[in-house]
Design a protein around this motif. Structure first.
Motif, PDB file in Angstrom:
ATOM      1  N   GLU A   6      -5.236  -4.368  -7.172  1.00 47.04           N
ATOM      2  CA  GLU A   6      -4.329  -4.622  -6.575  1.00 47.04           C
ATOM      3  C   GLU A   6      -3.961  -3.541  -5.445  1.00 47.04           C
ATOM      4  OE1 GLU A   6      -2.038  -6.888  -5.614  1.00 47.04           O
ATOM      5  OE2 GLU A   6      -2.004  -8.283  -6.913  1.00 47.04           O
ATOM      6  N   PHE A   7      -3.078  -3.914  -4.320  1.00 43.25           N
ATOM      7  CA  PHE A   7      -2.814  -2.992  -3.356  1.00 43.25           C
ATOM      8  C   PHE A   7      -1.183  -3.083  -3.484  1.00 43.25           C
ATOM      9  CE2 PHE A   7      -6.477  -4.917  -2.126  1.00 43.25           C
ATOM     10  CZ  PHE A   7      -7.631  -3.889  -1.815  1.00 43.25           C
ATOM     11  N   CYS A   8      -0.652  -1.588  -3.016  1.00 40.23           N
ATOM     12  CA  CYS A   8       0.645  -1.222  -3.063  1.00 40.23           C
ATOM     13  C   CYS A   8       1.683  -2.327  -2.400  1.00 40.23           C
ATOM     14  CB  CYS A   8       0.829   0.138  -2.566  1.00 40.23           C
ATOM     15  SG  CYS A   8       2.667   0.890  -2.904  1.00 40.23           S
ATOM     16  N   HIS A   9       2.441  -2.609  -2.933  1.00 40.88           N
ATOM     17  CA  HIS A   9       3.537  -3.927  -2.425  1.00 40.88           C
ATOM     18  C   HIS A   9       4.836  -3.188  -1.902  1.00 40.88           C
ATOM     19  CE1 HIS A   9       1.325  -7.554  -3.596  1.00 40.88           C
ATOM     20  NE2 HIS A   9       0.408  -6.538  -3.801  1.00 40.88           N
ATOM     21  N   ARG A  10       5.041  -2.034  -1.615  1.00 41.15           N
ATOM     22  CA  ARG A  10       6.208  -1.116  -1.253  1.00 41.15           C
ATOM     23  C   ARG A  10       6.328  -1.193   0.176  1.00 41.15           C
ATOM     24  NH1 ARG A  10       8.025   4.565  -0.539  1.00 41.15           N
ATOM     25  NH2 ARG A  10      10.296   4.314  -0.813  1.00 41.15           N
ATOM     26  N   TRP A  18       3.969  -2.850   4.809  1.00 39.64           N
ATOM     27  CA  TRP A  18       3.639  -2.519   3.677  1.00 39.64           C
ATOM     28  C   TRP A  18       2.929  -1.315   3.271  1.00 39.64           C
ATOM     29  CZ3 TRP A  18       5.798  -5.806   0.285  1.00 39.64           C
ATOM     30  CH2 TRP A  18       6.133  -7.058   0.552  1.00 39.64           C
ATOM     31  N   CYS A  19       2.833  -0.669   2.406  1.00 38.22           N
ATOM     32  CA  CYS A  19       2.248   0.580   2.212  1.00 38.22           C
ATOM     33  C   CYS A  19       0.617   0.394   2.223  1.00 38.22           C
ATOM     34  CB  CYS A  19       2.501   1.171   0.996  1.00 38.22           C
ATOM     35  SG  CYS A  19       1.564   2.786   0.570  1.00 38.22           S
ATOM     36  N   GLY A  20       0.078  -0.682   1.462  1.00 43.25           N
ATOM     37  CA  GLY A  20      -1.253  -1.053   1.350  1.00 43.25           C
ATOM     38  C   GLY A  20      -2.168  -0.395   0.753  1.00 43.25           C
ATOM     39  N   LYS A  21      -2.043   0.841   0.221  1.00 42.37           N
ATOM     40  CA  LYS A  21      -2.827   1.633  -0.410  1.00 42.37           C
ATOM     41  C   LYS A  21      -3.342   1.155  -1.799  1.00 42.37           C
ATOM     42  CE  LYS A  21      -1.132   6.078   1.233  1.00 42.37           C
ATOM     43  NZ  LYS A  21      -0.218   7.393   0.926  1.00 42.37           N
ATOM     44  N   ASP A  22      -4.419   1.562  -2.354  1.00 44.24           N
ATOM     45  CA  ASP A  22      -4.637   1.082  -3.588  1.00 44.24           C
ATOM     46  C   ASP A  22      -3.817   1.247  -4.714  1.00 44.24           C
ATOM     47  OD1 ASP A  22      -7.247   0.112  -2.808  1.00 44.24           O
ATOM     48  OD2 ASP A  22      -8.353   2.070  -3.471  1.00 44.24           O
ATOM     49  N   ALA A  23      -3.285   0.240  -5.337  1.00 45.35           N
ATOM     50  CA  ALA A  23      -2.242   0.324  -6.587  1.00 45.35           C
ATOM     51  C   ALA A  23      -2.932   0.990  -7.677  1.00 45.35           C
ATOM     52  CB  ALA A  23      -1.679  -0.951  -6.758  1.00 45.35           C
ATOM     53  N   GLU A  24      -2.034   2.011  -8.156  1.00 49.61           N
ATOM     54  CA  GLU A  24      -2.440   2.720  -9.219  1.00 49.61           C
ATOM     55  C   GLU A  24      -1.638   2.456 -10.498  1.00 49.61           C
ATOM     56  OE1 GLU A  24      -3.934   6.876  -8.550  1.00 49.61           O
ATOM     57  OE2 GLU A  24      -2.508   6.312  -6.848  1.00 49.61           O
ATOM     58  N   HIS A  33      15.152  -1.212 -10.787  1.00 49.46           N
ATOM     59  CA  HIS A  33      15.673  -2.056  -9.912  1.00 49.46           C
ATOM     60  C   HIS A  33      14.501  -2.851  -9.104  1.00 49.46           C
ATOM     61  CE1 HIS A  33      17.474  -3.183  -5.854  1.00 49.46           C
ATOM     62  NE2 HIS A  33      18.512  -2.808  -6.417  1.00 49.46           N
ATOM     63  N   LEU A  34      15.156  -4.245  -8.615  1.00 52.39           N
ATOM     64  CA  LEU A  34      14.030  -4.990  -8.118  1.00 52.39           C
ATOM     65  C   LEU A  34      13.083  -4.570  -6.952  1.00 52.39           C
ATOM     66  CD1 LEU A  34      16.152  -8.482  -7.847  1.00 52.39           C
ATOM     67  CD2 LEU A  34      14.414  -7.937  -9.428  1.00 52.39           C
ATOM     68  N   ASP A  35      13.626  -3.586  -6.402  1.00 54.19           N
ATOM     69  CA  ASP A  35      12.743  -3.053  -5.441  1.00 54.19           C
ATOM     70  C   ASP A  35      11.834  -2.342  -5.763  1.00 54.19           C
ATOM     71  OD1 ASP A  35      14.450  -4.294  -3.429  1.00 54.19           O
ATOM     72  OD2 ASP A  35      15.590  -2.282  -2.975  1.00 54.19           O
ATOM     73  N   ALA A  36      11.736  -1.701  -6.996  1.00 60.02           N
ATOM     74  CA  ALA A  36      10.624  -0.988  -7.698  1.00 60.02           C
ATOM     75  C   ALA A  36       9.760  -1.652  -8.087  1.00 60.02           C
ATOM     76  CB  ALA A  36      11.341  -0.192  -8.685  1.00 60.02           C
ATOM     77  N   LEU A  37       9.879  -3.068  -8.372  1.00 59.16           N
ATOM     78  CA  LEU A  37       8.933  -3.858  -9.293  1.00 59.16           C
ATOM     79  C   LEU A  37       7.619  -4.179  -8.491  1.00 59.16           C
ATOM     80  CD1 LEU A  37      11.303  -6.284 -10.987  1.00 59.16           C
ATOM     81  CD2 LEU A  37      10.473  -3.947 -12.028  1.00 59.16           C
ATOM     82  N   GLY A  38       6.459  -4.280  -9.266  1.00 62.68           N
ATOM     83  CA  GLY A  38       5.318  -4.629  -8.689  1.00 62.68           C
ATOM     84  C   GLY A  38       4.287  -3.792  -8.672  1.00 62.68           C
ATOM     85  N   PRO A  39       3.042  -4.101  -8.032  1.00 62.68           N
ATOM     86  CA  PRO A  39       2.100  -3.039  -7.847  1.00 62.68           C
ATOM     87  C   PRO A  39       2.228  -2.041  -6.905  1.00 62.68           C
ATOM     88  CG  PRO A  39       1.363  -4.917  -6.832  1.00 62.68           C
ATOM     89  CD  PRO A  39       2.970  -5.375  -7.346  1.00 62.68           C
ATOM     90  N   GLY A  43       1.894   7.504  -5.257  1.00 55.46           N
ATOM     91  CA  GLY A  43       3.056   8.121  -4.322  1.00 55.46           C
ATOM     92  C   GLY A  43       4.279   7.199  -4.464  1.00 55.46           C
ATOM     93  N   CYS A  44       4.349   5.985  -3.893  1.00 55.08           N
ATOM     94  CA  CYS A  44       5.449   5.146  -3.899  1.00 55.08           C
ATOM     95  C   CYS A  44       5.817   4.915  -5.605  1.00 55.08           C
ATOM     96  CB  CYS A  44       4.932   3.434  -3.334  1.00 55.08           C
ATOM     97  SG  CYS A  44       4.459   3.862  -1.605  1.00 55.08           S
ATOM     98  N   ALA A  45       5.318   4.917  -6.275  1.00 54.03           N
ATOM     99  CA  ALA A  45       5.628   4.531  -7.943  1.00 54.03           C
ATOM    100  C   ALA A  45       6.598   5.885  -8.138  1.00 54.03           C
ATOM    101  CB  ALA A  45       4.419   4.519  -8.745  1.00 54.03           C
TER     102      ALA A  45
END
Length: 71
Positions: A6-10, A18-24, A33-39, A43-45
């Motif tokens: 996956e890729f970062c969805h922030r 979209w951030c678009g970096k590799d999701a970790e 919060h809903l804005d925090a959910l997902g891959p 850094g974004c996590a």
């Protein structure tokens, strides 16, 4: 060689891109919060839930770094 699942969805401020970096990590559940959910990339996590929580196995965060798709 392997690729990420996956890729970062922030959405980044202020551009809204979209951030678009590799999701970790994948963040889910009612703890966040809903804005925090997902891959999310590391850094974004960390910005959304904190560095300490990323190392705690007792919360609703799955570490994708151990799960990669083989080509």
């Amino acid at each position: 060689m392997s690729e990420r699942l996956e890729f970062c969805h922030r959405r980044l401020e202020p551009t809204g891109e979209w951030c678009g970096k590799d999701a970790e990590f994948i963040i889910w559940g009612r703890l966040f919060h809903l804005d925090a959910l997902g891959p999310r990339c590391y850094g974004c996590a960390a910005k959304q839930v904190g560095h300490r929580i990323l190392t705690d196995d007792a919360v609703a965060i799955f570490d994708l770094r151990k799960v990669v798709r083989a080509k």
